[in-house]
Design an enzyme around this catalytic site. Sequence first.
Site, PDB file in Angstrom:
ATOM      1  N   PHE A   1      13.914  15.950 -10.670  1.00 61.75           N
ATOM      2  CA  PHE A   1      13.307  14.621 -10.553  1.00 61.75           C
ATOM      3  C   PHE A   1      11.910  14.739  -9.963  1.00 61.75           C
ATOM      4  CE2 PHE A   1      16.020  14.805  -6.623  1.00 61.75           C
ATOM      5  CZ  PHE A   1      15.020  14.737  -5.661  1.00 61.75           C
TER       6      PHE A   1
ATOM      7  N   CYS B   1       8.341   8.693  -5.188  1.00 62.05           N
ATOM      8  CA  CYS B   1       9.180   8.154  -4.110  1.00 62.05           C
ATOM      9  C   CYS B   1      10.432   8.935  -3.728  1.00 62.05           C
ATOM     10  CB  CYS B   1       9.553   6.728  -4.448  1.00 62.05           C
ATOM     11  SG  CYS B   1       8.103   5.654  -4.412  1.00 62.05           S
TER      12      CYS B   1
ATOM     13  N   VAL C   1       0.846  -1.205   0.000  1.00 58.56           N
ATOM     14  CA  VAL C   1       0.000   0.000   0.000  1.00 58.56           C
ATOM     15  C   VAL C   1       0.877   1.249   0.000  1.00 58.56           C
ATOM     16  CG1 VAL C   1      -1.888  -1.197   1.164  1.00 58.56           C
ATOM     17  CG2 VAL C   1      -0.206   0.059   2.517  1.00 58.56           C
TER      18      VAL C   1
ATOM     19  N   SER D   1      18.043  17.380 -15.868  1.00 57.62           N
ATOM     20  CA  SER D   1      16.629  17.518 -16.196  1.00 57.62           C
ATOM     21  C   SER D   1      16.046  18.730 -15.483  1.00 57.62           C
ATOM     22  CB  SER D   1      15.869  16.268 -15.752  1.00 57.62           C
ATOM     23  OG  SER D   1      15.887  16.178 -14.335  1.00 57.62           O
TER      24      SER D   1
ATOM     25  N   LYS E   1      21.661  12.209 -16.024  1.00 58.96           N
ATOM     26  CA  LYS E   1      20.980  12.977 -17.066  1.00 58.96           C
ATOM     27  C   LYS E   1      20.352  14.209 -16.407  1.00 58.96           C
ATOM     28  CE  LYS E   1      19.041  13.228 -21.211  1.00 58.96           C
ATOM     29  NZ  LYS E   1      19.868  13.598 -22.334  1.00 58.96           N
TER      30      LYS E   1
ATOM     31  N   LYS F   1      16.641   0.247   1.195  1.00 63.35           N
ATOM     32  CA  LYS F   1      15.714   0.806   0.203  1.00 63.35           C
ATOM     33  C   LYS F   1      15.761   2.339   0.239  1.00 63.35           C
ATOM     34  CE  LYS F   1      12.512   1.583  -2.651  1.00 63.35           C
ATOM     35  NZ  LYS F   1      12.703   1.446  -4.081  1.00 63.35           N
TER      36      LYS F   1
ATOM     37  N   ARG G   1      14.597  18.603 -20.812  1.00 63.15           N
ATOM     38  CA  ARG G   1      15.021  17.197 -20.732  1.00 63.15           C
ATOM     39  C   ARG G   1      16.238  16.869 -21.588  1.00 63.15           C
ATOM     40  NH1 ARG G   1      12.893  13.975 -16.682  1.00 63.15           N
ATOM     41  NH2 ARG G   1      10.825  14.721 -16.174  1.00 63.15           N
TER      42      ARG G   1
ATOM     43  N   THR H   1       4.017  10.968   2.293  1.00 62.74           N
ATOM     44  CA  THR H   1       4.495  11.884   3.329  1.00 62.74           C
ATOM     45  C   THR H   1       3.300  12.343   4.169  1.00 62.74           C
ATOM     46  OG1 THR H   1       6.219  12.603   1.812  1.00 62.74           O
ATOM     47  CG2 THR H   1       5.793  14.018   3.707  1.00 62.74           C
TER      48      THR H   1
ATOM     49  N   GLU I   1      10.948  -3.021  -3.021  1.00 66.63           N
ATOM     50  CA  GLU I   1      10.897  -3.119  -4.477  1.00 66.63           C
ATOM     51  C   GLU I   1      11.777  -2.022  -5.092  1.00 66.63           C
ATOM     52  OE1 GLU I   1       9.685  -5.521  -6.451  1.00 66.63           O
ATOM     53  OE2 GLU I   1      10.890  -4.276  -7.768  1.00 66.63           O
TER      54      GLU I   1
HETATM   55  P1  NAD Z   1      -0.169   3.302  -5.214  1.00 67.50           P
HETATM   56  O1  NAD Z   1      -0.775   4.459  -4.553  1.00 67.50           O
HETATM   57  O2  NAD Z   1      -0.101   3.221  -6.699  1.00 67.50           O
HETATM   58  O3  NAD Z   1      -0.911   1.963  -4.728  1.00 67.50           O
HETATM   59  C1  NAD Z   1      -1.237   1.692  -3.417  1.00 67.50           C
HETATM   60  C2  NAD Z   1      -2.607   1.021  -3.382  1.00 67.50           C
HETATM   61  O4  NAD Z   1      -2.882   0.579  -2.056  1.00 67.50           O
HETATM   62  C3  NAD Z   1      -3.773   1.929  -3.761  1.00 67.50           C
HETATM   63  O5  NAD Z   1      -4.453   1.396  -4.881  1.00 67.50           O
HETATM   64  C4  NAD Z   1      -4.653   1.968  -2.504  1.00 67.50           C
HETATM   65  O6  NAD Z   1      -6.043   2.006  -2.776  1.00 67.50           O
HETATM   66  C5  NAD Z   1      -4.277   0.673  -1.832  1.00 67.50           C
HETATM   67  N1  NAD Z   1      -4.559   0.645  -0.400  1.00 67.50           N
HETATM   68  C6  NAD Z   1      -4.247   1.561   0.549  1.00 67.50           C
HETATM   69  N2  NAD Z   1      -4.649   1.165   1.749  1.00 67.50           N
HETATM   70  C7  NAD Z   1      -5.239  -0.045   1.590  1.00 67.50           C
HETATM   71  C8  NAD Z   1      -5.844  -0.964   2.475  1.00 67.50           C
HETATM   72  N3  NAD Z   1      -5.903  -0.746   3.796  1.00 67.50           N
HETATM   73  N4  NAD Z   1      -6.362  -2.106   1.965  1.00 67.50           N
HETATM   74  C9  NAD Z   1      -6.301  -2.351   0.650  1.00 67.50           C
HETATM   75  N5  NAD Z   1      -5.719  -1.520  -0.248  1.00 67.50           N
HETATM   76  C10 NAD Z   1      -5.202  -0.377   0.217  1.00 67.50           C
HETATM   77  O7  NAD Z   1       1.293   3.167  -4.590  1.00 67.50           O
HETATM   78  P2  NAD Z   1       2.588   2.489  -5.259  1.00 67.50           P
HETATM   79  O8  NAD Z   1       3.236   3.432  -6.187  1.00 67.50           O
HETATM   80  O9  NAD Z   1       2.237   1.140  -5.739  1.00 67.50           O
HETATM   81  O10 NAD Z   1       3.538   2.385  -3.987  1.00 67.50           O
HETATM   82  C11 NAD Z   1       3.297   1.469  -2.966  1.00 67.50           C
HETATM   83  C12 NAD Z   1       4.526   1.382  -2.091  1.00 67.50           C
HETATM   84  O11 NAD Z   1       5.643   0.902  -2.857  1.00 67.50           O
HETATM   85  C13 NAD Z   1       4.988   2.706  -1.499  1.00 67.50           C
HETATM   86  O12 NAD Z   1       5.476   2.469  -0.209  1.00 67.50           O
HETATM   87  C14 NAD Z   1       6.117   3.131  -2.401  1.00 67.50           C
HETATM   88  O13 NAD Z   1       7.059   3.928  -1.727  1.00 67.50           O
HETATM   89  C15 NAD Z   1       6.744   1.816  -2.778  1.00 67.50           C
HETATM   90  N6  NAD Z   1       7.445   1.802  -4.079  1.00 67.50           N
HETATM   91  C16 NAD Z   1       6.888   2.401  -5.174  1.00 67.50           C
HETATM   92  C17 NAD Z   1       7.532   2.336  -6.403  1.00 67.50           C
HETATM   93  C18 NAD Z   1       6.957   2.970  -7.633  1.00 67.50           C
HETATM   94  O14 NAD Z   1       7.608   2.955  -8.647  1.00 67.50           O
HETATM   95  N7  NAD Z   1       5.754   3.517  -7.602  1.00 67.50           N
HETATM   96  C19 NAD Z   1       8.727   1.616  -6.519  1.00 67.50           C
HETATM   97  C20 NAD Z   1       9.253   1.008  -5.392  1.00 67.50           C
HETATM   98  C21 NAD Z   1       8.602   1.102  -4.173  1.00 67.50           C
HETATM   99  C1  UGA Z   2      12.895   5.282  -8.618  1.00 67.88           C
HETATM  100  C2  UGA Z   2      14.073   4.315  -8.538  1.00 67.88           C
HETATM  101  O1  UGA Z   2      14.827   4.396  -9.745  1.00 67.88           O
HETATM  102  C3  UGA Z   2      13.590   2.889  -8.325  1.00 67.88           C
HETATM  103  O2  UGA Z   2      14.705   2.017  -8.151  1.00 67.88           O
HETATM  104  C4  UGA Z   2      12.708   2.834  -7.092  1.00 67.88           C
HETATM  105  O3  UGA Z   2      12.189   1.538  -6.915  1.00 67.88           O
HETATM  106  C5  UGA Z   2      11.574   3.814  -7.235  1.00 67.88           C
HETATM  107  O4  UGA Z   2      12.106   5.152  -7.455  1.00 67.88           O
HETATM  108  C6  UGA Z   2      10.706   3.922  -6.030  1.00 67.88           C
HETATM  109  O5  UGA Z   2      11.119   3.577  -4.932  1.00 67.88           O
HETATM  110  O6  UGA Z   2       9.599   4.401  -6.244  1.00 67.88           O
HETATM  111  P1  UGA Z   2      11.132   5.955 -10.498  1.00 67.88           P
HETATM  112  O7  UGA Z   2      10.850   7.097  -9.599  1.00 67.88           O
HETATM  113  O8  UGA Z   2       9.997   5.142 -11.001  1.00 67.88           O
HETATM  114  O9  UGA Z   2      12.121   4.927  -9.765  1.00 67.88           O
HETATM  115  O10 UGA Z   2      11.915   6.458 -11.789  1.00 67.88           O
HETATM  116  P2  UGA Z   2      13.427   6.940 -12.028  1.00 67.88           P
HETATM  117  O11 UGA Z   2      13.879   6.398 -13.325  1.00 67.88           O
HETATM  118  O12 UGA Z   2      14.285   6.678 -10.872  1.00 67.88           O
HETATM  119  O13 UGA Z   2      13.248   8.504 -12.210  1.00 67.88           O
HETATM  120  C7  UGA Z   2      12.923   9.344 -11.124  1.00 67.88           C
HETATM  121  C8  UGA Z   2      12.987  10.782 -11.575  1.00 67.88           C
HETATM  122  O14 UGA Z   2      14.337  11.192 -11.778  1.00 67.88           O
HETATM  123  C9  UGA Z   2      12.252  11.055 -12.891  1.00 67.88           C
HETATM  124  O15 UGA Z   2      11.581  12.277 -12.822  1.00 67.88           O
HETATM  125  C10 UGA Z   2      13.379  11.109 -13.899  1.00 67.88           C
HETATM  126  O16 UGA Z   2      13.059  11.867 -15.020  1.00 67.88           O
HETATM  127  C11 UGA Z   2      14.480  11.734 -13.078  1.00 67.88           C
HETATM  128  N1  UGA Z   2      15.826  11.423 -13.558  1.00 67.88           N
HETATM  129  C12 UGA Z   2      16.279  10.140 -13.541  1.00 67.88           C
HETATM  130  C13 UGA Z   2      16.627  12.439 -14.038  1.00 67.88           C
HETATM  131  O17 UGA Z   2      16.237  13.604 -14.058  1.00 67.88           O
HETATM  132  N2  UGA Z   2      17.890  12.131 -14.482  1.00 67.88           N
HETATM  133  C14 UGA Z   2      18.368  10.860 -14.471  1.00 67.88           C
HETATM  134  O18 UGA Z   2      19.531  10.661 -14.879  1.00 67.88           O
HETATM  135  C15 UGA Z   2      17.535   9.844 -13.985  1.00 67.88           C
END
Ligand code: NAD
Ligand code: UGA
Length: 464
Positions: free
Chosen positions: A274, A278, A91, A271, A269, A222, A444, A95, A162
């Site tokens: 970011f 996350c 889930v 930009s 890169k 992480k 970009r 912040t 992840e």
């Molecule tokens: P998201 O908001 O896309 O998905 C979270 C989902 O959880 C939502 O659909 C929400 O409805 C559901 N949810 C919340 N509370 C719930 C509950 N009590 N029961 C059932 N469902 C519930 O979030 P996300 O981007 O998938 O991120 C999830 C976690 O993974 C975060 O901690 C984030 O930091 C981490 N993470 C995200 C990424 C990414 O690329 N988005 C990458 C690595 C780690």
């Molecule tokens: C990032 C991490 O790369 C993942 O490993 C991690 O799992 C994830 O956050 C997470 O915890 O949510 P993500 O945010 O999906 O993944 O995408 P990135 O490719 O990391 O880009 C993040 C931001 O940085 C984007 O806005 C991208 O445009 C920017 N960026 C990235 C730059 O401006 N320059 C770069 O060289 C790389």
Amino acid sequence: MEIKNICCIGAGYVGGPTMAVIAQKCPEIKVTVVDINEKRIAAWNDNDVENIPIYEPGLSDVVAEARGRNLFFSTDIDSAIEEAEMIFISVNTPTKTYGIGKGMAADLKYIELCARQIARVSKTDKIVVEKSTLPVRTAEALKNILDNTGNGVNYQILSNPEFLAEGTAVEDLIDPDRVLIGGDIDTTKGKEAVMALVDVYAHWVPNERILTTNVWSSELSKLTANAFLAQRVSSINAMSELCEKTGADVNEVARAVGMDSRIGSKFLKSSVGFGGSCFQKDILNLVYIAKSFGLYEVADYWEQVIIMNDHQKKRFAANIVKTLFNTVSGKKIAFLGWAFKKDTNDTRESAAIYVADYLLNEQAEIVIYDPKVKEEQIYADLDYLNSRTEEENRQRVRVVKDPYEAGKEAHAVAVLTEWDEFKTLDWKRIYDDMLKPAFLFDGRRLLERRTKEELGFEFYAIGS
Ligand code: NAD
Ligand code: UGA
């Protein structure tokens, strides 16, 4: 211990793709992804697999292969918990927007709700896997809730953060640099739980890439990985401003620096800043944790990564105003791109939102084209800032389905997302349709300066 049923709570950007790949690679395991959001679950179940709620290259094929076979999406959370031996919590952990730690700490209320629901429903032993990104030592709190509100069953808590990036999620999941599993490796039951999860990943990930650690190292790794990645972007963005003043070119600097094998070429890169759900959230969380231990120098060090990123977004917007003769009032600025990076429809914390907000405060009119982001999402992003009324956002911002429409009679075009299709647009057509002088701002470093200047554009690119 053999896992036959997996439940994943949270069908978002992480839960959806991660479970789809586990289901694809482990056809003998039944994987059920559950969520409280009915609309999202309905979209995951849409007959047309192209309508799944998350756009990721290759994802619809994986879902098409596994859905209905051993991959299920449901809102019946209790049944899925009860049936599973292993439960992933995926889930959101945004912040906090209230109370102690407001604007810094991670809000763990959704995590706690999951823990209480698991405790209430479970009648057999469970392995609970933290897939969400969590502050170090959250597993302790989870264990406490599960043990004290449960039905006397045994819980093992694992941390399995992840590392996928959006836009390349399927690729990252199928061929990860590493899989990290933290568990209570000093006890037999803890070791068994770790091995059960190792066995799931071992279906397709080579053993040497499956790393096991204690829980706290895993949780902290992480946050550390995201902080290091974001820090590189802020580092190169800091240099981009210096490049603009000195005649150096940030792409050339990045290349020269990145060829040093100790530094490496990725994440250099420059930009407009970011974005994404996350980087900022996780660094703020890290800063909060450091402060809570009284480590103020550590906190300040990491906070600077965010300060630099905010500066980069602001200076890109300020440069547009300055270049357009110090006013954009009533001027039309076309945005190409709204997503926080290419190949995703995710807009969370996208730099485009903040650049737009800055320009709207300067009374600009904005027309936006993004190949994957829906109009309602763009308005929701702007409304969320509360900078002006919803009505005003709809009056001053227009969302179009065609990049040429966006450019028509614009004073300036700004590239905010690095979508590949922007490189091959008919830039002559765009130039001809714009007001003159026609300004083009590349946030970009996507476009070639020479060809754009030859067409007549006044061209500005980050870091040169
Ligand atoms: P998201 O908001 O896309 O998905 C979270 C989902 O959880 C939502 O659909 C929400 O409805 C559901 N949810 C919340 N509370 C719930 C509950 N009590 N029961 C059932 N469902 C519930 O979030 P996300 O981007 O998938 O991120 C999830 C976690 O993974 C975060 O901690 C984030 O930091 C981490 N993470 C995200 C990424 C990414 O690329 N988005 C990458 C690595 C780690
Ligand atoms: C990032 C991490 O790369 C993942 O490993 C991690 O799992 C994830 O956050 C997470 O915890 O949510 P993500 O945010 O999906 O993944 O995408 P990135 O490719 O990391 O880009 C993040 C931001 O940085 C984007 O806005 C991208 O445009 C920017 N960026 C990235 C730059 O401006 N320059 C770069 O060289 C790389």
